[in-house]
Design a protein around this motif. Structure first.
Motif, mmCIF file in Angstrom:
data_model
loop_
_atom_site.group_PDB
_atom_site.id
_atom_site.type_symbol
_atom_site.label_atom_id
_atom_site.label_comp_id
_atom_site.label_asym_id
_atom_site.label_seq_id
_atom_site.Cartn_x
_atom_site.Cartn_y
_atom_site.Cartn_z
ATOM 1 N N SER A 142 48.310 -19.957 -42.489
ATOM 2 C CA SER A 142 47.839 -18.701 -43.073
ATOM 3 C C SER A 142 48.533 -17.517 -42.401
ATOM 4 C CB SER A 142 46.323 -18.564 -42.903
ATOM 5 O OG SER A 142 45.634 -19.589 -43.589
ATOM 6 N N SER A 201 47.135 -18.377 -47.739
ATOM 7 C CA SER A 201 47.344 -19.706 -47.184
ATOM 8 C C SER A 201 48.516 -20.341 -47.927
ATOM 9 C CB SER A 201 46.098 -20.572 -47.353
ATOM 10 O OG SER A 201 45.035 -20.073 -46.573
ATOM 11 N N GLN A 258 42.895 -20.405 -54.354
ATOM 12 C CA GLN A 258 42.249 -20.164 -53.065
ATOM 13 C C GLN A 258 42.572 -18.770 -52.560
ATOM 14 O OE1 GLN A 258 43.173 -23.098 -50.022
ATOM 15 N NE2 GLN A 258 42.840 -21.605 -48.379
ATOM 16 N N ASN A 259 43.828 -18.363 -52.671
ATOM 17 C CA ASN A 259 44.240 -17.049 -52.188
ATOM 18 C C ASN A 259 43.621 -15.917 -53.006
ATOM 19 O OD1 ASN A 259 45.809 -18.055 -50.069
ATOM 20 N ND2 ASN A 259 47.594 -18.333 -51.401
ATOM 21 N N THR A 312 40.143 -15.558 -51.676
ATOM 22 C CA THR A 312 40.186 -14.951 -50.353
ATOM 23 C C THR A 312 40.351 -13.443 -50.430
ATOM 24 O OG1 THR A 312 41.107 -16.953 -49.349
ATOM 25 C CG2 THR A 312 41.478 -14.876 -48.175
ATOM 26 N N ASN A 313 41.148 -12.980 -51.399
ATOM 27 C CA ASN A 313 41.458 -11.557 -51.515
ATOM 28 C C ASN A 313 40.608 -10.824 -52.539
ATOM 29 O OD1 ASN A 313 43.867 -11.093 -49.638
ATOM 30 N ND2 ASN A 313 44.476 -12.954 -50.730
#
Length: 214
Positions: free
Chosen positions: A18, A31, A98-99, A102-103
């Motif tokens: 990451s 990631s 996933q990213n 996360t954001n």
């Protein structure tokens, strides 16, 4: 031998990592993993491409999105835009999902070869094309991008000069109302092409691109 990132299902052992990077004034965390393009961080070509994008509105396509820096950065900066992201590499699109979480953004992320899983027309498309996949794959992406742009829509492409940017520019000029280099930096060219629905499609393949990685 390094595994080809332009593959549907990479088989290399996972090596998750990451990092954080500032894009458009926002600090974003990503990631990455083995078997995807630029797994060690944001590559120079993608950063130059991002810096060349004009204001985004309407539908935006991140073509060959990888682990998602372009589409996620655009979705974060322009929350009203309808961002779609696609890549042939399932490991890459899993990372992109996933990213995105996360954001704190919610683009539509699909897995498919080129435009296989993409529908509808777009106001803008951005691509850092998979040079390793070869000229025919890349030029097909250009041609199909034209078919998925609204009138006046824009295609942004980043390619190294030594890996075929001049010949790519010539080919794009046969497809679009206009195609111009809007940025040159570090050996990369960013080419912006503007759609015109009256321009007939020219399917000539143009000169060869290098087979080297972008």
């Amino acid at each position: 031998m390094t595994e080809h990132y332009y593959a549907q299902n990479p088989t290399s052992a996972h090596h998750l990592q990451s990092f954080s990077v500032e894009i458009f004034g926002n600090r974003l965390t990503f990631s990455t993993d083995s078997g995807v393009f630029s797994r060690d961080g944001l590559d120079a070509g993608t950063r130059i491409l991002l810096n060349s994008l004009e204001s985004v509105s309407g539908r935006f396509l991140d073509l060959a999105c990888g682990w998602g820096p372009v589409g996620i950065a655009v979705a974060k900066k322009y929350p009203a835009a309808q961002v779609v992201m696609t890549d042939i590499n399932h490991r890459a699109t899993d990372l992109a999902r996933q990213n995105a979480r996360t954001n704190g953004v919610s683009p539509e992320i699909v897995s498919g070869d080129g435009f296989e899983a993409v529908s509808g027309l777009f106001n803008a498309i951005a691509v850092n094309p998979p040079i390793r996949a070869g000229k025919q794959v890349i030029y097909d992406l250009f041609l199909h991008s034209r078919e998925h742009l609204l009138p006046g829509g824009r295609l942004y492409v980043v390619i190294r000069k030594q890996q075929g940017a001049p010949s790519a520019l010539k080919y794009l000029q046969t497809l679009f109302r206009e195609a111009n280099v809007v940025e040159r930096s570090g050996g990369y060219w960013v080419i912006r092409s503007v759609q015109d629905d009256a321009l007939p499609v020219d399917k000539r393949s143009g000169d060869n691109l290098s087979q080297e990685s972008s």
